[in-house]
Design an enzyme around this catalytic site. Structure first.
Site, PDB file in Angstrom:
ATOM      1  N   LYS A 130     -11.022-108.515  75.697  1.00  0.00           N
ATOM      2  CA  LYS A 130     -11.750-107.271  76.019  1.00  0.00           C
ATOM      3  C   LYS A 130     -12.766-107.596  77.083  1.00  0.00           C
ATOM      4  O   LYS A 130     -13.216-108.740  77.189  1.00  0.00           O
ATOM      5  CB  LYS A 130     -12.479-106.752  74.778  1.00  0.00           C
ATOM      6  CG  LYS A 130     -12.855-105.277  74.856  1.00  0.00           C
ATOM      7  CD  LYS A 130     -11.717-104.409  74.370  1.00  0.00           C
ATOM      8  CE  LYS A 130     -11.944-102.949  74.600  1.00  0.00           C
ATOM      9  NZ  LYS A 130     -10.874-102.151  73.925  1.00  0.00           N
ATOM     10  N   ASP A 170     -10.611 -98.369  78.680  1.00  0.00           N
ATOM     11  CA  ASP A 170     -11.298 -98.095  77.409  1.00  0.00           C
ATOM     12  C   ASP A 170     -12.361 -97.048  77.784  1.00  0.00           C
ATOM     13  O   ASP A 170     -12.200 -96.346  78.799  1.00  0.00           O
ATOM     14  CB  ASP A 170     -11.913 -99.386  76.825  1.00  0.00           C
ATOM     15  CG  ASP A 170     -12.358 -99.208  75.364  1.00  0.00           C
ATOM     16  OD1 ASP A 170     -11.494 -99.229  74.473  1.00  0.00           O
ATOM     17  OD2 ASP A 170     -13.562 -99.017  75.106  1.00  0.00           O
TER      18      ASP A 170
HETATM   19  P1  NDP Z   1     -13.270 -92.009  77.222  1.00  0.00           P
HETATM   20  O1  NDP Z   1     -14.271 -92.633  78.086  1.00  0.00           O
HETATM   21  O2  NDP Z   1     -12.098 -91.338  77.831  1.00  0.00           O
HETATM   22  O3  NDP Z   1     -13.950 -90.959  76.240  1.00  0.00           O
HETATM   23  C1  NDP Z   1     -14.968 -91.347  75.381  1.00  0.00           C
HETATM   24  C2  NDP Z   1     -15.465 -90.140  74.615  1.00  0.00           C
HETATM   25  O4  NDP Z   1     -16.317 -90.572  73.575  1.00  0.00           O
HETATM   26  C3  NDP Z   1     -16.270 -89.189  75.481  1.00  0.00           C
HETATM   27  O5  NDP Z   1     -16.140 -87.890  74.983  1.00  0.00           O
HETATM   28  C4  NDP Z   1     -17.686 -89.723  75.265  1.00  0.00           C
HETATM   29  O6  NDP Z   1     -18.708 -88.768  75.497  1.00  0.00           O
HETATM   30  C5  NDP Z   1     -17.644 -90.113  73.808  1.00  0.00           C
HETATM   31  N1  NDP Z   1     -18.604 -91.187  73.577  1.00  0.00           N
HETATM   32  C6  NDP Z   1     -18.610 -92.405  74.154  1.00  0.00           C
HETATM   33  N2  NDP Z   1     -19.652 -93.122  73.731  1.00  0.00           N
HETATM   34  C7  NDP Z   1     -20.319 -92.338  72.886  1.00  0.00           C
HETATM   35  C8  NDP Z   1     -21.485 -92.513  72.121  1.00  0.00           C
HETATM   36  N3  NDP Z   1     -22.180 -93.650  72.158  1.00  0.00           N
HETATM   37  N4  NDP Z   1     -21.873 -91.470  71.333  1.00  0.00           N
HETATM   38  C9  NDP Z   1     -21.176 -90.312  71.293  1.00  0.00           C
HETATM   39  N5  NDP Z   1     -20.067 -90.089  72.007  1.00  0.00           N
HETATM   40  C10 NDP Z   1     -19.640 -91.090  72.777  1.00  0.00           C
HETATM   41  O7  NDP Z   1     -12.787 -93.178  76.228  1.00  0.00           O
HETATM   42  P2  NDP Z   1     -11.477 -93.256  75.329  1.00  0.00           P
HETATM   43  O8  NDP Z   1     -11.065 -91.911  74.879  1.00  0.00           O
HETATM   44  O9  NDP Z   1     -10.500 -94.103  76.046  1.00  0.00           O
HETATM   45  O10 NDP Z   1     -12.004 -94.113  74.091  1.00  0.00           O
HETATM   46  C11 NDP Z   1     -12.501 -93.526  72.895  1.00  0.00           C
HETATM   47  C12 NDP Z   1     -12.426 -94.533  71.765  1.00  0.00           C
HETATM   48  O11 NDP Z   1     -11.063 -94.936  71.569  1.00  0.00           O
HETATM   49  C13 NDP Z   1     -13.196 -95.836  71.979  1.00  0.00           C
HETATM   50  O12 NDP Z   1     -13.678 -96.280  70.731  1.00  0.00           O
HETATM   51  C14 NDP Z   1     -12.124 -96.783  72.491  1.00  0.00           C
HETATM   52  O13 NDP Z   1     -12.472 -98.122  72.242  1.00  0.00           O
HETATM   53  C15 NDP Z   1     -10.966 -96.358  71.627  1.00  0.00           C
HETATM   54  N6  NDP Z   1      -9.630 -96.712  72.102  1.00  0.00           N
HETATM   55  C16 NDP Z   1      -9.203 -96.353  73.349  1.00  0.00           C
HETATM   56  C17 NDP Z   1      -7.928 -96.679  73.763  1.00  0.00           C
HETATM   57  C18 NDP Z   1      -7.386 -96.229  75.069  1.00  0.00           C
HETATM   58  O14 NDP Z   1      -6.194 -96.458  75.304  1.00  0.00           O
HETATM   59  N7  NDP Z   1      -8.152 -95.586  75.926  1.00  0.00           N
HETATM   60  C19 NDP Z   1      -7.028 -97.481  72.904  1.00  0.00           C
HETATM   61  C20 NDP Z   1      -7.551 -97.732  71.582  1.00  0.00           C
HETATM   62  C21 NDP Z   1      -8.809 -97.379  71.226  1.00  0.00           C
HETATM   63  P3  NDP Z   1     -19.624 -88.870  76.816  1.00  0.00           P
HETATM   64  O15 NDP Z   1     -18.719 -88.444  77.938  1.00  0.00           O
HETATM   65  O16 NDP Z   1     -20.760 -87.971  76.571  1.00  0.00           O
HETATM   66  O17 NDP Z   1     -20.029 -90.319  76.923  1.00  0.00           O
HETATM   67  O1  2IT Z   2      -8.854-100.698  72.313  1.00  0.00           O
HETATM   68  C1  2IT Z   2      -7.733-100.709  72.865  1.00  0.00           C
HETATM   69  O2  2IT Z   2      -6.706-101.020  72.253  1.00  0.00           O
HETATM   70  C2  2IT Z   2      -7.645-100.321  74.279  1.00  0.00           C
HETATM   71  N1  2IT Z   2      -8.655 -99.939  74.850  1.00  0.00           N
HETATM   72  C3  2IT Z   2      -6.338-100.400  75.012  1.00  0.00           C
HETATM   73  C4  2IT Z   2      -6.061-101.796  75.460  1.00  0.00           C
HETATM   74  C5  2IT Z   2      -4.856-101.973  76.349  1.00  0.00           C
HETATM   75  O3  2IT Z   2      -4.697-103.094  76.811  1.00  0.00           O
HETATM   76  O4  2IT Z   2      -4.099-101.030  76.572  1.00  0.00           O
END
Ligand code: NDP
Ligand code: 2IT
Length: 450
Positions: A130, A170
């Site tokens: 990461k 992420d």
């Molecule tokens: P994005 O940046 O696309 O979206 C994040 C969302 O979460 C936004 O709505 C953001 O709001 C909100 N957010 C972020 N930080 C905070 C906080 N501290 N408090 C409240 N709201 C918050 O990220 P993703 O959708 O990609 O990721 C979301 C989650 O999923 C994370 O935990 C990530 O690790 C996990 N994840 C993502 C993967 C991926 O493929 N993208 C894979 C597996 C897990 P704001 O815009 O106001 O910050």
């Molecule tokens: O938390 C996660 O699994 C991710 N943000 C995706 C990682 C990846 O390599 O696609």
């Protein structure tokens, strides 16, 4: 016996805390895993003798670097850059990059540690890593984001490669950032390779990768419900976040006949009892991915409730899909969910439930799918993107989606295999932790003291 095991967990954690002071999220992630693993390792002493767990909590390599860049006013800005190369026993390091002002070493170590188990669960040959930065993309121009990404990659490019370490997105890192990062890698190395995943479809990206995490978390909820002879059709679903994961979880739930009634961002949440249908979701996608506005604008447009500074867990729902960030459901919120009749929690985010919240879910027989199992669909399709890049082919949407569905089923089965309790119910936490551990641990045993 229970007390002896508890003492072993406490002794192990005391050492982890002493050696990694102040990394509270890392302590939390390790604690949850060792609670499942220490009893298992006691029964399988080969892992104990080889100190597998002691090795797994120590990253193979941590890279810390300076990221200087020039903002639109011509002023120099300086951010921190990180890459944690946690474990490469079963494949190249693989895991996302997070750009968010809260990023620090402890948060990235927790994410890298979780990633090792998650990637193993996918059945694909990927190690865990990461990275990221404390850079805040909010309020920055596209040019500022580009200059930041170019500077970040100028250093990171020395440490990654398609057979070494393959980053992805992420929080704060989506298609736009992956594009800028890929462009700079290619320019520095003069190589067009699958060094990043989540790429655009025209330049090596996989179909369904943007959708994969949200779809996968929904498929996992569906698999858990199937154990009880139920499905998502007709269910009321609370989703948090409004980014990549939340958007595609909403799309898939709606497609399967469920009704998503909430979305949120770090400013507050919207409650739309009529459901966020296809057209409203298009509005959210434009709002968040192009305009980069706040979720409040949804309430202004559709005339529904907006709760400033609050999280959505007070809303009555059958299913919760936390898809924003770590520790976004606390004990009190977990109790409210349970009292309101919620029966399924499938974690789209990484570690969104505090340990106290997890205990509430488990004590109340909630179908609780921890992130390392439930959100593994994203990295799984990243693994499929790597395969397609190696083959120099691209599979159809249907083919990738089919593989994703099969992987989520397999992960569910692994959780059942290692987590089934005497009363027939499934402890998905234990199942995911042991299921993810075994393959990595066996590979480490085979590869000697490395
Ligand atoms: P994005 O940046 O696309 O979206 C994040 C969302 O979460 C936004 O709505 C953001 O709001 C909100 N957010 C972020 N930080 C905070 C906080 N501290 N408090 C409240 N709201 C918050 O990220 P993703 O959708 O990609 O990721 C979301 C989650 O999923 C994370 O935990 C990530 O690790 C996990 N994840 C993502 C993967 C991926 O493929 N993208 C894979 C597996 C897990 P704001 O815009 O106001 O910050
Ligand atoms: O938390 C996660 O699994 C991710 N943000 C995706 C990682 C990846 O390599 O696609």
């Amino acid at each position: 016996m229970a007390n002896v095991l508890e003492q072993k967990v406490n002794d192990f954690m005391a050492k982890v805390i002493a050696k990694n002071p102040a990394e509270v999220e890392f302590h939390q992630a390790v604690h949850e895993v060792v609670e499942s693993l220490i009893p298992y390792i006691e029964e399988n002493p080969k892992y104990k003798e080889a100190k597998v767990l002691e090795r797994m909590i120590e990253p193979e390599r941590v890279i810390l670097f300076r990221v200087p860049w020039i903002d639109d006013k011509g002023e120099i800005q300086v951010n921190k850059g990180f890459r944690i190369e946690m474990n490469s026993a079963i494949g190249p390091y693989k895991g996302g990059l997070r750009f968010h002002p809260t990023v620090n070493l402890g948060i990235l170590k927790f994410l890298a540690f979780e990633q090792v188990f998650k990637n193993s669960l996918t059945t694909l040959p990927m190690g865990g890593g990461k990275g990221g930065s404390d850079f805040d993309p909010k309020g920055k121009s596209d040019n500022e984001v580009m200059r930041f990404c170019q500077s970040f990659m100028t250093e990171l490019s020395k440490h990654i490669g398609p057979n070494t370490d393959v980053p992805a997105g992420d929080i704060g890192v989506g298609g736009r950032e992956i594009g800028f990062l890929f462009g700079q890698y290619k320019r520095i190395r003069n190589e067009f390779t699958g060094v990043l995943t989540g790429k655009g479809l025209e330049w090596g990206g996989s179909k369904i990768r943007p959708e994969a995490t949200g779809y996968g978390a929904t498929y996992f909820a569906q698999e858990m419900l199937k154990e009880k002879g139920e499905d998502l059709n007709g269910m009321i679903v609370a989703v948090s976040g409004s980014g990549n994961v939340a958007q595609f979880a909403t799309e898939k739930v709606t497609e399967l006949g469920g009704k998503v009634v909430t979305l949120s961002d770090s400013s507050g949440f919207i409650y739309d009892p009529d459901g966020i249908d296809e057209e409203k979701l298009k509005f959210v996608m434009r709002l968040k991915n192009v305009k980069r506005g706040r979720i409040k604008e949804y309430a202004d447009k559709y005339g529904c409730e907006y709760h400033e500074g609050k999280r959505p867990w007070s809303v009555k729902c059958d299913v919760a899909l936390p898809s924003a960030t770590q520790n976004e459901i606390n004990e009190e919120e977990a109790k409210i969910l349970v009292n309101n009749g919620c029966k399924v929690v499938s974690e789209g985010a990484n570690m969104p439930s505090t340990p106290e919240a997890v205990e509430v879910f488990q004590n109340n027989a909630i179908l609780y799918g921890p992130g390392k199992a439930a959100n593994a669909g994203g990295v799984a399709v990243s693994g499929l993107e790597m395969s397609q890049n190696s083959l120099r082919l691209s599979w159809t949407r249907e083919e990738v989606d089919q593989r994703l569905q099969q992987i989520m089923k397999d992960i569910h089965e692994t959780c059942v295999k290692y987590g089934k309790k005497d009363d027939g119910s499934v402890d998905y936490v234990k199942g995911a932790n042991i299921g993810g551990f075994v393959k990595v641990a066996d590979a480490m045993l085979a590869q000697g003291a490395v």
